[in-house]
Every structure is written in C-alpha cells, then in structure tokens.
Design an enzyme around this catalytic site. Structure first.
Site, PDB file in Angstrom:
ATOM      1  N   ARG A  10       0.856  -1.183   0.000  1.00 44.09           N
ATOM      2  CA  ARG A  10       0.000   0.000   0.000  1.00 44.09           C
ATOM      3  C   ARG A  10       0.888   1.228   0.000  1.00 44.09           C
ATOM      4  O   ARG A  10       1.443   1.590   1.018  1.00 44.09           O
ATOM      5  CB  ARG A  10      -0.860  -0.057   1.263  1.00 44.09           C
ATOM      6  CG  ARG A  10      -1.933   0.972   1.342  1.00 44.09           C
ATOM      7  CD  ARG A  10      -2.555   0.970   2.739  1.00 44.09           C
ATOM      8  NE  ARG A  10      -1.761   1.744   3.671  1.00 44.09           N
ATOM      9  CZ  ARG A  10      -1.646   1.472   4.973  1.00 44.09           C
ATOM     10  NH1 ARG A  10      -2.226   0.426   5.494  1.00 44.09           N
ATOM     11  NH2 ARG A  10      -0.920   2.245   5.745  1.00 44.09           N
ATOM     12  N   TYR A  23       3.792   5.340  11.797  1.00 45.32           N
ATOM     13  CA  TYR A  23       4.159   3.952  12.105  1.00 45.32           C
ATOM     14  C   TYR A  23       5.038   3.293  11.053  1.00 45.32           C
ATOM     15  O   TYR A  23       5.530   2.199  11.255  1.00 45.32           O
ATOM     16  CB  TYR A  23       2.890   3.106  12.342  1.00 45.32           C
ATOM     17  CG  TYR A  23       1.865   3.166  11.230  1.00 45.32           C
ATOM     18  CD1 TYR A  23       1.986   2.370  10.100  1.00 45.32           C
ATOM     19  CD2 TYR A  23       0.766   4.029  11.309  1.00 45.32           C
ATOM     20  CE1 TYR A  23       1.050   2.416   9.084  1.00 45.32           C
ATOM     21  CE2 TYR A  23      -0.181   4.089  10.287  1.00 45.32           C
ATOM     22  CZ  TYR A  23      -0.037   3.283   9.181  1.00 45.32           C
ATOM     23  OH  TYR A  23      -0.959   3.339   8.172  1.00 45.32           O
ATOM     24  N   HIS A  56      -3.627   4.349   4.527  1.00 46.01           N
ATOM     25  CA  HIS A  56      -4.738   3.379   4.586  1.00 46.01           C
ATOM     26  C   HIS A  56      -6.007   4.006   4.001  1.00 46.01           C
ATOM     27  O   HIS A  56      -6.655   3.442   3.134  1.00 46.01           O
ATOM     28  CB  HIS A  56      -4.957   2.934   6.033  1.00 46.01           C
ATOM     29  CG  HIS A  56      -6.229   2.181   6.230  1.00 46.01           C
ATOM     30  ND1 HIS A  56      -6.398   0.888   5.796  1.00 46.01           N
ATOM     31  CD2 HIS A  56      -7.420   2.556   6.781  1.00 46.01           C
ATOM     32  CE1 HIS A  56      -7.630   0.494   6.093  1.00 46.01           C
ATOM     33  NE2 HIS A  56      -8.261   1.480   6.678  1.00 46.01           N
TER      34      HIS A  56
END
Ligand code: TPP
Length: 366
Positions: A260, A273, A264
């Site tokens: 990805r 993160y 998100h």
C-alpha cells in the site's frame, strides 16, 4: 524497537513472477501467459487510468469534496490482473478499495465517488456488472462470496466467484469460516488476498507467523503467492484458479504480495508507524513502470502511445472531477427506500416521523 527499512520488499522465493521490476519477461514452470502487444498495451492503459481516478479522488477528498477515500496506489496490478481474468458471468465481491476491479467490471467511477461523498448508500446494482457492493465490515464479504458460489454450484452454472480482502482480514473469523465452508463444499470461489503489508497501522508480522497463502493448506485447498505488482502474473494465476473453480476443483487462495503505497485512507497518517525507506523500496517495484519498461524494451509501444494514454488519463481525471461536483444531494427520505423488498409498517412509521421532523424546519426560525 528496530525497524528494517527493507521489510517486506524482498521477493520471497515462492513468489510467482512473470515480469521483473525492470520489465523483463521471465518464465515460471507452472504459470505462463501469452499476451499480444495489443493486450499488454490495454493492461497498461487500465493501470494508468485507474491510478488517475484514484489520484483525482484523493485530491477531491483533500479539497473537502469527499468524506474519505481508500486509495489503491500500488495495488493496481493485483486488481487489474485478477479482474481481467474474470469472465462476464463470474461474480466479484470487493472490499472498499477495489476501484481497479470496479473499473474492469464496467462500474462508472462516479458510483464509487458518490459513496465516499456520502450522497449514495449503495451505488450500483450488483447484477448489472456482476460486481457486488463495497463492504466496509472487514472480511464479511468472504462469507457472502462463498454463499453465492455454493448457489452457483447448485445451479450448475458455468461461473466462478472471486472475493477480495486484505491481509488484516485474514485474522477475522468471517474469513476463516468462509475458508471452511468453501473447502468442505468444494465451492467455486477464488479468495484473492491483497497482502499490502499493513492493516491500517498493524504490520503483517502481527497477523501471521507464516506466509498467508500457506494458511490454505490447513483448510484443505491450494494456496499460491503471486507478485502483486506484476500484472501478467496476477492475470495468469487468477485465470488458472478461476478455471479450476469452474471445473469443479474447488477454492484457491491467492496471496498477491504487494504494498500500500498511500495511506490506509485519507484519514490515516502512515508516517506515524511506517519508515520512509520501506516506501522507497517498493516504489522501485511500481506496477505501472514495469509494464512501461516491458513495452519500451520490446518496442511494443512508442512515446506517442504513452503520451496518448497520459492525455486520456488527464481527460478522465477532469471528467471525474466535474461529474463528482455535479452529483446531486439525495432526498433525506431516500434512506428508507430499499431497506425491505416488501412494505414494512415500522419503517413506514419511522419514515413519517422523520418527514415530520424535517418539515418542522420549514418556515421555522433560521
Ligand atoms: C469487522 C471490522 N473490524 C474493524 C474494522 C476497522 N477497520 C477498517 S479497515 C481495517 C484494516 C483492514 O486491513 P486489511 O484487511 O489488511 O485491508 P487494507 O485496508 O489494508 O486493504 C480495520 C481494522 C472494520 N471496518 N470492520
């Protein structure tokens, strides 16, 4: 905690790959594909146009025109390759990120934007495109797909079912239950997992101790891992799995190993993160660039072709934007439509109450 910047970027040995990141065609003992230059150019066009729709949607969200958007950036090959393997009669069950699959099924991108703009509760009739509605509840569509596949089987229809979900979804009960039912009933279904390495901020290591495709053997059906950034390999592997399903050989789990590249959703901030090096490593595996390199390398396309596709993408982006801004607001009472097939007294009463509530504003103090 130490973080390895190349985490997940190394191709595991069991990966089916037919096109390297450098655009070189490679052989695989079990999977092959014979595509004409015209077919490869069409796949390239799909990849570019779908990325453009996605980019436009992200921009629209940033400008406050959509409530949220789940970008497919980086996952174009997994989606286009698998969806171009489908026959018209096959049925696809998506999550909320399958914009590339929607494109291949002929769903107008405006239907997708309408959902994320909050002016539509559904969007399209699944029967019109053999493409089910988007599912936000993680993994639920795996059960829907298996139920549908069992119906197809009982009808004796020459069709298969494909269901899309992410790596995170493999931790859901629904997906595991779907595996069991599909396995014991030998349902004609292909489980297509886009392992994009992250379930929001949860990395794959927190979902599984083994590669996801190997889970299938525990349920009693084959699993295969494919390079999810390789549109040729995704097409070849999915074609084979769908053929097996149609011929009565039951389900297959395909793990498309991808990444990805975006957030998100537009509500997420992956810099909190994820280390930048990981993204940089995956950019080198860009699904579009490798097809472009292949076309160039083999002189199957020239600069004029690439310019024409870019120009088409620009026109599509502008058209999608314009039509999105023109989408009408729904009648607030529409929410009561299409809940039940038959009239329902309780719903009718609620509708009346809500209509009265709305009417109380008319002529009231502003
Ligand atoms: C049943 C359920 N639990 C939790 C959520 C919240 N949620 C939304 S997206 C997501 C992560 C999904 O990750 P993955 O399955 O890997 O798919 P991806 O979004 O990465 O494509 C979660 C937990 C949800 N939508 N549904």
């Amino acid at each position: 905690m130490t973080v390895d910047a190349s985490r997940g970027a190394e191709a595991p040995p069991e990966l089916v790959q037919l096109l390297t990141p450098e655009g070189e065609r490679v052989e695989h003992p079990d999977y092959d594909i014979d595509l004409t230059p015209e077919e490869v150019r069409e796949l390239y066009r799909d990849l570019v146009l779908v990325r453009r729709i996605d980019m436009e949607a992200v921009a629209l969200q940033r400008q406050g025109e959509l409530g949220i958007w789940a970008s497919l950036l980086g996952q174009e090959a997994a989606q286009i390759g698998s969806a171009r393997a489908l026959a018209d009669s096959d049925m696809a069950f998506p999550t909320y990120r399958e914009h590339g699959v929607a494109w291949c099924r002929g769903v107008d991108p405006l239907y997708l934007l309408g959902l994320f703009r909050g002016v539509s509760n559904g969007g399209w009739d699944p029967a019109d495109h053999n493409f089910h509605l988007y599912t936000i509840v993680i993994g639920a569509q795996a059960l829907h797909a298996v139920g549908y596949a069992m119906g197809v089987q009982r009808d004796g229809a020459d069709a298969a079912t494909i269901v899309y979900f992410g790596d995170g979804a493999t931790s859901q009960g629904d997906v595991n239950e779907a595996f069991i039912w599909a396995s014991v009933f030998n349902a004609p279904v292909v489980f297509f997992c886009q392992n994009n390495q992250w379930a929001i901020s949860e990395p794959l290591e927190k979902q599984s101790r083994i590669p996801l495709y190997r889970r299938a053997s525990g349920f009693g059906f084959p699993g295969i891992r494919v390079d999810g950034n390789d549109v040729f390999a995704c097409l070849a592997v999915t074609r084979q799995a769908l053929r097996n399903a149609r011929e009565g050989q039951g389900p297959t789990l395909i793990e498309a190993f991808t990444y990805r590249m975006g957030a998100h959703t537009t509500s997420d901030d992956p810099t909190r993160y994820r280390v930048a090096g990981e993204l940089e490593a995956w950019k080198l595996k860009d699904p579009i660039e490798r097809v472009k390199a292949y076309l160039f390398r083999n002189q199957h396309a020239d600069q004029d072709f690439f310019d024409a596709v870019d120009a088409e993408a620009g026109r599509l982006g502008r058209e999608v934007r314009k039509r999105c801004l023109e989408l009408p607001d729904p009648n607030p009472l529409d929410i009561f439509e299409h809940v039940y097939a038959e009239p329902n007294a309780l719903l009718a009463e609620e509708r009346e109450q809500f209509a009265a509530y709305l009417a109380s504003f008319e002529g009231g103090e502003s």
